[in-house]
Design a protein around this motif. Structure first.
Motif, mmCIF file in Angstrom:
data_model
loop_
_atom_site.group_PDB
_atom_site.id
_atom_site.type_symbol
_atom_site.label_atom_id
_atom_site.label_comp_id
_atom_site.label_asym_id
_atom_site.label_seq_id
_atom_site.Cartn_x
_atom_site.Cartn_y
_atom_site.Cartn_z
ATOM 1 N N ARG A 258 22.620 1.445 -1.430
ATOM 2 C CA ARG A 258 22.245 3.214 -1.435
ATOM 3 C C ARG A 258 22.692 3.480 0.079
ATOM 4 N N SER A 259 24.324 4.173 -0.409
ATOM 5 C CA SER A 259 25.211 4.060 0.496
ATOM 6 C C SER A 259 24.315 5.334 1.631
ATOM 7 N N ASN A 260 23.752 6.343 1.580
ATOM 8 C CA ASN A 260 23.612 8.054 1.899
ATOM 9 C C ASN A 260 21.831 7.237 2.583
ATOM 10 N N ASP A 261 21.301 6.012 2.183
ATOM 11 C CA ASP A 261 19.584 5.481 2.494
ATOM 12 C C ASP A 261 19.455 5.915 4.442
ATOM 13 N N PHE A 262 18.306 6.541 4.880
ATOM 14 C CA PHE A 262 17.660 6.153 6.577
ATOM 15 C C PHE A 262 16.143 6.031 5.960
ATOM 16 N N SER A 263 15.598 5.745 7.777
ATOM 17 C CA SER A 263 14.291 5.606 7.571
ATOM 18 C C SER A 263 14.331 6.355 9.174
ATOM 19 N N THR A 264 13.775 6.865 9.592
ATOM 20 C CA THR A 264 13.967 7.781 11.157
ATOM 21 C C THR A 264 12.637 7.626 11.184
ATOM 22 N N GLY B 43 0.824 -0.958 -0.078
ATOM 23 C CA GLY B 43 -0.176 -0.235 0.259
ATOM 24 C C GLY B 43 0.585 0.945 -0.485
ATOM 25 N N ILE B 44 1.705 1.464 1.346
ATOM 26 C CA ILE B 44 2.916 2.522 1.150
ATOM 27 C C ILE B 44 3.530 1.988 1.065
ATOM 28 N N ASP B 45 4.895 2.489 0.728
ATOM 29 C CA ASP B 45 6.041 2.290 0.381
ATOM 30 C C ASP B 45 7.145 3.390 0.543
ATOM 31 N N LEU B 46 7.610 2.566 2.412
ATOM 32 C CA LEU B 46 8.724 4.436 2.622
ATOM 33 C C LEU B 46 9.672 3.868 2.191
ATOM 34 N N GLU B 47 10.195 4.705 1.239
ATOM 35 C CA GLU B 47 11.584 3.916 -0.583
ATOM 36 C C GLU B 47 12.837 3.566 0.384
ATOM 37 N N TYR B 48 13.269 5.459 0.906
ATOM 38 C CA TYR B 48 14.222 5.976 0.729
ATOM 39 C C TYR B 48 14.927 7.011 1.473
ATOM 40 N N ALA B 49 15.548 7.896 2.671
ATOM 41 C CA ALA B 49 15.649 8.252 3.135
ATOM 42 C C ALA B 49 14.492 9.756 3.362
ATOM 43 N N VAL B 50 13.588 8.783 4.657
ATOM 44 C CA VAL B 50 12.663 9.417 4.706
ATOM 45 C C VAL B 50 12.785 9.826 7.091
ATOM 46 N N ASN B 51 12.223 11.007 6.982
ATOM 47 C CA ASN B 51 12.263 11.003 8.370
ATOM 48 C C ASN B 51 11.000 11.580 8.764
ATOM 49 N N ASN B 52 10.468 11.552 9.861
ATOM 50 C CA ASN B 52 9.583 12.018 10.521
ATOM 51 C C ASN B 52 8.057 12.231 9.365
ATOM 52 N N VAL B 53 8.023 10.982 9.369
ATOM 53 C CA VAL B 53 6.638 10.046 8.515
ATOM 54 C C VAL B 53 5.778 9.450 10.097
ATOM 55 N N ARG B 54 4.714 10.025 9.743
ATOM 56 C CA ARG B 54 3.415 10.025 10.873
ATOM 57 C C ARG B 54 2.588 9.200 9.772
ATOM 58 N N ILE B 55 1.896 8.245 10.416
ATOM 59 C CA ILE B 55 0.868 6.771 9.417
ATOM 60 C C ILE B 55 -0.159 6.809 10.729
ATOM 61 N N ARG B 56 -1.463 7.054 10.254
ATOM 62 C CA ARG B 56 -2.390 7.335 11.628
ATOM 63 C C ARG B 56 -3.459 7.228 11.747
#
Length: 720
Positions: free
Chosen positions: A485-491, A452-465
């Protein structure tokens, strides 16, 4: 705009003469350059601020107080206007216009921006009558004053490119009997233009309107540009009565319907777009734009562009046929803080057989993103209905401060893609709220993901509610971190107050999937959700390594059945136990009597209405509205969801949950929870109750005599 006693220069081929300050003429083909645009160059002594007094364009400015501090800006046109602020701390500056190389300058004008009161977006200087071509505006701080200050600031410049622009309101109507003529001015409904020939590739001046006749049908493309102002927006829309005006192609992937380039302060509304490769296409080639409102579109059967194939030679960054595409590809790159477009509103649109909304800016998967999350900012996507597409329905890239609220995503129709499939794709984003939506029916297309939803790459502060995720072949929500993906993050992800039903049936994924191939897995808080039916559990660690040490879980509940208000909203009162009600003068709750199919909603007197996502109380005798659910059987139920105002402009409202007329939330036996005007974040409405068969649970919204108190609330009721 009020003109102060400031310098104004009128340039001729021979010299500069002093003239009285005036605004740019309404007929000028005017565009703007923000003070942060690459065309500006600043010497030492200038300071950039993103926190100037209220009223500065784009919320930023450059200022200086040191003598000799110089700013230059290159432009092409026949006139230029310098716009800035005035106040009691401001002083004087020397301003002149030179040729494109910065030499062969005209005479210098002393500009005094002192004023006893603070005023913004003031005309400080205008040079007109320039020969067409490249020029340089030079501003040098003098550090003296007629008052007590020495500051000079720069907000933006406006440039007349010398081409004829469109002013006022122009009408287009090709229906039989319209008496249309392309040789006329198009300024009257009795003698409109016949097609887009008189308007294509023209610049629209602030306040201009291009209106298409309802009931008419036009062959695209319509190509426009222009910059409005905060007080004089440009409008592309409809007039008259009847069906929306249609802009169509001939069924080719290379066809376009509407292209609006580098807009500022535009309303684009009330159009039907169909039978082409693209719907509304908005390309940008420069930084610093603001103000885009898209509403009331009906976009359907837009096809032919899939996975970035060759039908996009005119805009090669475009990936898929979509209803609305906003692309920053014409800007080579952005760094953090640089902005291509801010203040975007996409609301009350419908799409079918096409992708929905794409905000496109290549994030550069293999290293540092090419476009920063500030590329697009202050984005509001609300109350849209997106149905059926062969590619991702929504793609949001390089964006910040995003509100995605009250939307219906029916993801059926998505076909195989070798890289994997998703309905809603996010990459290089920061500060995103995805709230009170339905995301459903992502099919099994024989590839991986299928989410449904893909938090793919370099995402920060996503609120799913407060959302419903249902019948997706893969996970309802997937978080990725891939090893290449050397600069990837999911925080900073928070997943709360959602209802999950029948996700993950076609893959090795649960309702929520975490797919990480790096040593530091995604960081997330997952709490207060309900879920039913998944062969792979609630949360699945797809790779199995590393362990999910950065994921905090609490109070997620497996339930036996779910009654989600949004997806079970119906034209039949009482279906699935749900009804839309209003409180009458006689002191009883009654079902609303009037149902309309487009947009789908129930309504009653005083302006009250309820749709799948929003409750709007009326005034007078219809001040209270409620979603009402009647329990089909006895048991213990968990109520989950998030309640908030539906728009930043909405008045405040008071909300509560009651069982059989007695409040149970926010406190048992207590009173309302008060939402402040414009509160888009809202509050969790979570309570567990025992019910008997026939008990009624009401989700009540009240606003007194306030108007415009639309409240977003899509609760789910689950039997434990």
């Amino acid at each position: 705009m009020r003109a102060l006693a400031l310098g104004l220069a009128l340039i001729t081929a021979a010299a500069i003469a002093i003239a009285v300050p005036t605004e740019q003429p309404a007929s000028a083909a005017v565009s703007t350059l923000n003070d942060s645009a690459p065309a500006f160059s600043y010497s030492s002594g200038w300071t950039y601020t993103t926190n100037p007094p209220s009223g500065y364009a784009n919320g930023d400015a450059h200022y200086a107080t040191s003598a000799g501090a110089t700013a230059t800006v290159a432009f092409t046109g026949v006139s230029v206007t310098l716009i800035g602020g005035t106040n009691s701390l401001h002083g004087r500056a020397d301003v002149k216009v030179c040729d494109g190389s910065g030499s062969n300058c005209g005479a210098t004008t002393i500009v005094d921006s002192y004023s006893p009161t603070t005023l913004t977006q003031q005309v400080l200087y205008t040079a007109s009558g320039l020969p067409g071509g490249s020029h340089t505006l030079v501003v040098t701080v003098r550090s003296d004053s007629t008052g007590q200050g020495t500051y000079t600031d720069i907000d933006l410049i406006s440039v007349d490119d010398g081409l004829t622009s469109i002013t006022g309101t122009r009408y287009v109507d090709n229906r039989v009997g319209s008496s249309c003529s392309n040789s006329g001015a198009g300024t009257s409904t009795s003698t409109p233009w016949c097609d887009f020939t008189p308007v294509n590739d023209r610049t629209l001046a602030p306040g201009a309107q291009v209106l298409l006749a309802r009931g008419a049908s036009f062959a695209g493309p319509l190509r426009l540009t222009g910059s409005g102002t905060s007080s004089s927006w440009i409008t592309l829309g409809a007039y008259g009565a009847g069906a929306l005006p249609i802009i169509h192609g001939s069924g080719l992937a290379t066809d376009r319907t509407v292209i609006v380039t580098n807009p500022d302060y535009w309303h684009i509304q009330d159009l039907e777009l169909t039978n082409a490769g693209m719907g509304l296409l908005i390309p940008f080639t420069s930084l610093g734009h603001t103000g885009l409102d898209v509403h009331g579109l009906w976009a359907h059967d837009l096809f032919g562009i899939f996975n970035g194939r060759g039908e996009v030679a005119d805009y090669p960054d475009t990936q898929n046929s979509s209803a609305i595409t906003i692309t920053a590809a014409g800007v080579p790159t952005t760094s953090l803080g640089q902005n291509v477009l801010s203040n975007i509103s996409i609301r009350d649109n419908r799409t079918q057989n096409t992708s929905g909304v794409y905000l496109m800016a290549d994030p550069g998967f293999t290293g540092t993103p090419s476009y920063a999350p500030s590329t697009f900012s202050n984005i509001d996507v609300t109350n849209n209905r997106f149905e059926e597409a062969k590619a991702p329905m929504i793609a949001i890239e390089a964006s910040s401060n995003v509100k995605f609220v009250g939307n219906w995503l029916d993801c059926k129709g998505h076909v195989y893609e070798p890289q994997g499939t998703t309905c809603f794709f996010l990459t290089a984003v920061d500060d995103v709220v995805i709230q009170n939506n339905v995301v459903a029916n992502m099919p099994d297309n024989s590839t991986h993901d299928q989410t449904g939803i893909d938090l793919e790459y370099a995402v920060n502060n996503v609120r799913i509610r407060g959302n419903l995720f249902a019948n997706n072949a893969g996970a309802g929500v997937e978080m990725l971190q891939l090893a290449n993906r050397s600069n990837d993050f999911s925080t900073g992800t928070v997943i709360e107050q959602n209802a999950f039903y029948n996700n993950g049936a076609s893959g090795q994924k649960g309702h929520i999937a975490i797919d990480s191939y790096v040593s530091t897995p995604p960081q997330a808080t997952i709490r207060d959700n309900v879920y039913q039916v998944s062969p792979n559990g609630f949360i699945s660690n797809v790779n199995g390594n590393p362990p999910l040490t950065n994921v905090t879980q609490s109070n997620n509940l497996s339930v036996s059945s779910i009654y989600p208000a949004a997806s079970q909203f119906s034209s039949t009162q009482g279906q699935n136990g749900w009804a839309s009600q209003t409180y009458s003068d006689s002191g009883v709750w009654t079902n609303m009597a009037t149902y309309t199919a487009v947009p789908s909603k129930w309504s009653a007197g005083g302006g009250s209405s309820i749709d799948a996502f929003t409750l709007t109380p009326g005034v007078g005798s219809s001040q209270w509205v409620a979603r009402t659910w009647t329990a089909p059987s006895a048991g213990t139920v968990r109520i989950t969801g998030r309640v908030a105002m539906n728009a930043v402009t909405a008045a405040g409202s008071s909300v509560l949950i009651e069982r059989n007329g007695t409040p149970v939330w926010p406190t048992a036996g207590g009173s309302y929870y008060n939402l402040s005007a414009g509160d888009r974040n809202g509050v969790d409405a979570d309570v567990t109750l025992a019910v008997a068969a026939g008990d009624t649970i009401r989700f009540v919204v009240y606003a007194g005599n306030a108007t415009g108190a639309a409240t977003s609330w899509t609760p789910s009721i689950s039997y434990q």
